[in-house]
Scaffold this motif. Structure first.
Motif, PDB file in Angstrom:
ATOM      1  N   HIS A  68       0.981  -1.193  -0.024  1.00 29.06           N
ATOM      2  CA  HIS A  68      -0.088  -0.025  -0.055  1.00 29.06           C
ATOM      3  C   HIS A  68       1.011   0.943   0.076  1.00 29.06           C
ATOM      4  O   HIS A  68       1.757   1.532   1.123  1.00 29.06           O
ATOM      5  N   MET A  69       0.843   2.073  -0.830  1.00 26.12           N
ATOM      6  CA  MET A  69       1.720   3.345  -1.055  1.00 26.12           C
ATOM      7  C   MET A  69       0.878   4.434  -0.419  1.00 26.12           C
ATOM      8  O   MET A  69      -0.427   4.839  -0.819  1.00 26.12           O
ATOM      9  N   ILE A  70       1.066   4.943   0.767  1.00 26.26           N
ATOM     10  CA  ILE A  70       0.708   5.985   1.535  1.00 26.26           C
ATOM     11  C   ILE A  70       1.266   7.456   1.137  1.00 26.26           C
ATOM     12  O   ILE A  70       2.458   7.448   0.916  1.00 26.26           O
ATOM     13  N   THR A  71       0.354   8.372   1.008  1.00 29.79           N
ATOM     14  CA  THR A  71       1.023   9.651   0.902  1.00 29.79           C
ATOM     15  C   THR A  71       0.896  10.463   2.279  1.00 29.79           C
ATOM     16  O   THR A  71      -0.197  10.581   2.975  1.00 29.79           O
ATOM     17  N   ASN A  72       1.999  11.353   2.680  1.00 32.15           N
ATOM     18  CA  ASN A  72       1.910  12.368   3.746  1.00 32.15           C
ATOM     19  C   ASN A  72       2.762  13.386   3.370  1.00 32.15           C
ATOM     20  O   ASN A  72       3.891  12.994   3.012  1.00 32.15           O
ATOM     21  N   ARG A  73       2.398  14.443   3.600  1.00 33.28           N
ATOM     22  CA  ARG A  73       3.162  15.747   3.516  1.00 33.28           C
ATOM     23  C   ARG A  73       3.975  15.695   2.165  1.00 33.28           C
ATOM     24  O   ARG A  73       4.972  16.199   1.845  1.00 33.28           O
ATOM     25  N   GLY A  74       3.343  15.172   0.990  1.00 31.91           N
ATOM     26  CA  GLY A  74       3.901  15.238  -0.334  1.00 31.91           C
ATOM     27  C   GLY A  74       4.783  14.273  -0.669  1.00 31.91           C
ATOM     28  O   GLY A  74       5.348  14.006  -1.931  1.00 31.91           O
ATOM     29  N   HIS A  75       5.186  13.217   0.203  1.00 31.66           N
ATOM     30  CA  HIS A  75       5.987  12.128  -0.187  1.00 31.66           C
ATOM     31  C   HIS A  75       5.342  10.639   0.006  1.00 31.66           C
ATOM     32  O   HIS A  75       4.429  10.764   0.732  1.00 31.66           O
ATOM     33  N   ARG A  76       5.802   9.777  -0.548  1.00 35.43           N
ATOM     34  CA  ARG A  76       5.194   8.538  -0.535  1.00 35.43           C
ATOM     35  C   ARG A  76       5.966   7.289   0.243  1.00 35.43           C
ATOM     36  O   ARG A  76       7.077   7.480   0.421  1.00 35.43           O
ATOM     37  N   LEU A  77       5.171   6.654   0.883  1.00 38.49           N
ATOM     38  CA  LEU A  77       5.672   5.483   1.825  1.00 38.49           C
ATOM     39  C   LEU A  77       5.072   4.388   1.591  1.00 38.49           C
ATOM     40  O   LEU A  77       3.973   4.062   1.176  1.00 38.49           O
ATOM     41  N   ALA A  78       5.767   3.154   1.809  1.00 40.59           N
ATOM     42  CA  ALA A  78       5.208   1.958   1.309  1.00 40.59           C
ATOM     43  C   ALA A  78       4.988   1.113   2.712  1.00 40.59           C
ATOM     44  O   ALA A  78       5.903   0.962   3.457  1.00 40.59           O
ATOM     45  N   PHE A  79       3.986   0.912   2.706  1.00 38.29           N
ATOM     46  CA  PHE A  79       3.276  -0.141   3.768  1.00 38.29           C
ATOM     47  C   PHE A  79       3.027  -1.392   3.324  1.00 38.29           C
ATOM     48  O   PHE A  79       2.394  -1.646   2.167  1.00 38.29           O
ATOM     49  N   TYR A  80       3.406  -2.472   4.140  1.00 36.28           N
ATOM     50  CA  TYR A  80       3.178  -3.985   3.698  1.00 36.28           C
ATOM     51  C   TYR A  80       2.312  -4.648   4.704  1.00 36.28           C
ATOM     52  O   TYR A  80       2.438  -4.643   5.761  1.00 36.28           O
ATOM     53  N   VAL A  81       1.061  -5.011   4.440  1.00 35.83           N
ATOM     54  CA  VAL A  81       0.009  -5.600   5.217  1.00 35.83           C
ATOM     55  C   VAL A  81      -0.179  -7.159   4.994  1.00 35.83           C
ATOM     56  O   VAL A  81      -0.581  -7.459   3.833  1.00 35.83           O
ATOM     57  N   ARG A 127      11.157   1.232  -0.547  1.00 35.00           N
ATOM     58  CA  ARG A 127      10.265   1.904  -1.869  1.00 35.00           C
ATOM     59  C   ARG A 127       9.624   3.227  -1.482  1.00 35.00           C
ATOM     60  O   ARG A 127       9.179   3.820  -2.159  1.00 35.00           O
ATOM     61  N   SER A 128      10.161   3.804  -0.301  1.00 33.76           N
ATOM     62  CA  SER A 128       9.437   5.050   0.195  1.00 33.76           C
ATOM     63  C   SER A 128      10.600   6.071  -0.136  1.00 33.76           C
ATOM     64  O   SER A 128      11.926   5.923  -0.654  1.00 33.76           O
ATOM     65  N   SER A 129      10.000   7.550  -0.583  1.00 37.80           N
ATOM     66  CA  SER A 129      10.571   8.476  -1.098  1.00 37.80           C
ATOM     67  C   SER A 129      11.600   9.112  -0.221  1.00 37.80           C
ATOM     68  O   SER A 129      11.712   8.767   0.994  1.00 37.80           O
ATOM     69  N   ASP A 130      12.625   9.488  -0.774  1.00 40.19           N
ATOM     70  CA  ASP A 130      13.663  10.280   0.029  1.00 40.19           C
ATOM     71  C   ASP A 130      12.977  11.705   0.241  1.00 40.19           C
ATOM     72  O   ASP A 130      12.332  12.319  -0.503  1.00 40.19           O
ATOM     73  N   VAL A 131      13.333  12.096   1.331  1.00 36.07           N
ATOM     74  CA  VAL A 131      12.944  13.473   1.834  1.00 36.07           C
ATOM     75  C   VAL A 131      14.104  14.463   2.182  1.00 36.07           C
ATOM     76  O   VAL A 131      15.032  13.982   3.170  1.00 36.07           O
ATOM     77  N   PRO A 132      14.526  15.360   1.462  1.00 33.18           N
ATOM     78  CA  PRO A 132      15.676  16.234   1.788  1.00 33.18           C
ATOM     79  C   PRO A 132      15.679  16.926   3.020  1.00 33.18           C
ATOM     80  O   PRO A 132      14.364  17.013   3.761  1.00 33.18           O
ATOM     81  N   GLY A 133      16.621  17.121   3.562  1.00 34.05           N
ATOM     82  CA  GLY A 133      16.719  17.998   5.142  1.00 34.05           C
ATOM     83  C   GLY A 133      16.900  17.094   6.013  1.00 34.05           C
ATOM     84  O   GLY A 133      17.158  15.803   6.165  1.00 34.05           O
ATOM     85  N   PRO A 134      16.930  17.536   7.354  1.00 24.22           N
ATOM     86  CA  PRO A 134      17.416  16.678   8.595  1.00 24.22           C
ATOM     87  C   PRO A 134      16.205  15.660   8.734  1.00 24.22           C
ATOM     88  O   PRO A 134      14.971  16.039   8.575  1.00 24.22           O
ATOM     89  N   TRP A 135      16.513  14.553   9.287  1.00 19.87           N
ATOM     90  CA  TRP A 135      15.785  13.532   9.849  1.00 19.87           C
ATOM     91  C   TRP A 135      15.197  13.825  11.172  1.00 19.87           C
ATOM     92  O   TRP A 135      16.138  13.949  12.278  1.00 19.87           O
ATOM     93  N   ARG A 136      14.002  13.523  11.327  1.00 18.57           N
ATOM     94  CA  ARG A 136      13.616  13.924  12.680  1.00 18.57           C
ATOM     95  C   ARG A 136      12.679  12.822  13.314  1.00 18.57           C
ATOM     96  O   ARG A 136      11.714  12.412  12.370  1.00 18.57           O
ATOM     97  N   ALA A 137      12.745  12.281  14.310  1.00 21.99           N
ATOM     98  CA  ALA A 137      11.767  11.174  14.758  1.00 21.99           C
ATOM     99  C   ALA A 137      10.292  11.576  14.754  1.00 21.99           C
ATOM    100  O   ALA A 137       9.191  10.930  14.635  1.00 21.99           O
ATOM    101  N   GLN A 138      10.174  12.961  15.073  1.00 21.42           N
ATOM    102  CA  GLN A 138       8.671  13.727  15.032  1.00 21.42           C
ATOM    103  C   GLN A 138       8.155  13.478  13.501  1.00 21.42           C
ATOM    104  O   GLN A 138       7.105  12.840  13.573  1.00 21.42           O
ATOM    105  N   ASN A 139       8.863  13.351  12.691  1.00 25.51           N
ATOM    106  CA  ASN A 139       8.232  13.548  11.307  1.00 25.51           C
ATOM    107  C   ASN A 139       8.178  12.155  11.119  1.00 25.51           C
ATOM    108  O   ASN A 139       7.045  11.650  10.206  1.00 25.51           O
ATOM    109  N   ALA A 140       9.071  11.272  11.304  1.00 30.90           N
ATOM    110  CA  ALA A 140       8.576   9.753  11.107  1.00 30.90           C
ATOM    111  C   ALA A 140       7.512   9.350  11.853  1.00 30.90           C
ATOM    112  O   ALA A 140       6.729   8.477  11.518  1.00 30.90           O
ATOM    113  N   ALA A 141       7.296   9.798  13.024  1.00 29.21           N
ATOM    114  CA  ALA A 141       6.087   9.620  13.630  1.00 29.21           C
ATOM    115  C   ALA A 141       4.836  10.088  13.053  1.00 29.21           C
ATOM    116  O   ALA A 141       3.701   9.352  12.876  1.00 29.21           O
ATOM    117  N   SER A 142       4.994  11.236  12.333  1.00 30.55           N
ATOM    118  CA  SER A 142       3.811  11.622  11.657  1.00 30.55           C
ATOM    119  C   SER A 142       3.317  10.711  10.317  1.00 30.55           C
ATOM    120  O   SER A 142       2.417  10.459   9.983  1.00 30.55           O
TER     121      SER A 142
END
Length: 315
Positions: A68-81, A127-142
């Motif tokens: 399942h490809m999920i979109t959040n804040r303009g980037h794509r994330l791969a989820f497997y169910v 399979r998830s998108s690259d997101v430029p800039g610093p990585w933050r756990a808060q964004n990953a939680a989102s």
């Protein structure tokens, strides 16, 4: 031809050194996750602890996960169910790793628990998108919250988080305590560990490795490492002030070897896990004997048994 498993393990330990915890554990270019295993036999842990069984999982036939490809804040994330019933079990791998880290555990869990199993690739992984800039756990939680929302999984969740993903879990559970029925934290990076002294030590130990990495040709992997290492000190001093909601049960699995080769740091790691467990009566500690930091690889039986116990507890 280079061994892909060895290459992934080298990258895994580089990630630990730069962005998760184990600065002194290994260099950026070489370190083997399968170091000599601790030969000690299983022992009875303290009252707040439990030592998991050493039975090995057996091969099973289970439903194949769907993408399942999920979109959040303009980037794509791969989820497997992998389909099943509640409680849903969500597995989050450590730094530098994608959903494939759990590939030997998922079919066994699906077979033995009959639960829905969800894994995913964080930004910059799989399979998830690259997101430029610093990585933050808060964004990953989102990202995780967006994925579970779009999948319709927002209650009675058992969250399983390894290593760096412990930081994501802490932010996530603080934001969505009513979604989580219980958590299993697998040698997780917990707030209790990041005292001012230990954080300063980690920052100092990282400086040369980060400088060397910046001089190398930039790849997807190196960009992700640098994103995770960005402002490591301030980020973890702030993280140290957080606490896990007391209403959410949790089991912490600690490895026999910890991520650290030095006795002082290893002991601090163990103390942090014990402090976390001792802070509430609905928490317990499991010791994964004969295991490196990569408990899901070295001792999948311990991880599976602990998840099953939590799932049975919250049904």
């Amino acid at each position: 031809m280079p061994n892909p498993t060895a290459r992934r393990r080298r990258r895994r330990h580089a990630t630990l050194a730069l962005a998760s915890i184990a600065v002194a554990a290994c260099g950026l270019t070489s370190c083997d996750a399968t170091t000599a295993k601790n030969a000690q036999s299983a022992t009875t842990a303290p009252r707040t602890s439990a030592t998991a069984s050493s039975a090995s999982p057996t091969a099973t036939t289970a439903a194949q996960p769907s993408l399942h490809m999920i979109t959040n804040r303009g980037h794509r994330l791969a989820f497997y169910v992998t389909p099943g019933h509640g409680p849903a079990i969500v597995l989050d791998a450590g730094g530098g790793l994608d959903a494939s880290y759990w590939k030997k555990i998922v079919p066994v869990l699906a077979k033995q628990t009959r639960s829905e199993i969800i894994t995913y690739d964080r930004t910059g992984e799989g399979r998830s998108s690259d997101v430029p800039g610093p990585w933050r756990a808060q964004n990953a939680a989102s990202d995780l919250a967006a994925g579970l929302t779009q999948l319709g999984v927002t209650k009675n969740v058992v969250l399983v988080s390894h290593s760096l993903a412990g930081e994501i879990a802490t932010y996530f559970v603080r934001q969505h305590p009513h979604w989580i029925a219980g958590a299993v934290l697998v040698d997780a990076s917990l707030p209790e560990f990041y005292t001012d002294g230990e954080t300063a030590k980690l920052v100092a130990g990282n400086e040369q490795q980060i400088a060397a990495l910046k001089k190398k040709p930039q790849t997807r992997a190196t960009r992700q490492l640098l994103a995770e290492a960005d402002h490591y000190g301030p980020v973890h001093r702030a993280y140290h002030k957080l606490s896990w909601p007391q209403s959410v049960p949790a089991t912490a699995i600690v490895s026999a070897k910890t991520p650290f080769p030095t006795p002082v740091d290893a002991q601090l790691w163990r103390q942090a896990q014990q402090e976390f467990v001792s802070a509430a009566p609905n928490r317990r500690l499991v010791v994964a004997d004969r295991s490196s930091h990569d408990i899901p690889i070295d001792r999948p039986d311990v991880v599976i048994k602990t998840i099953e116990d939590m799932a049975n507890q919250v049904r």
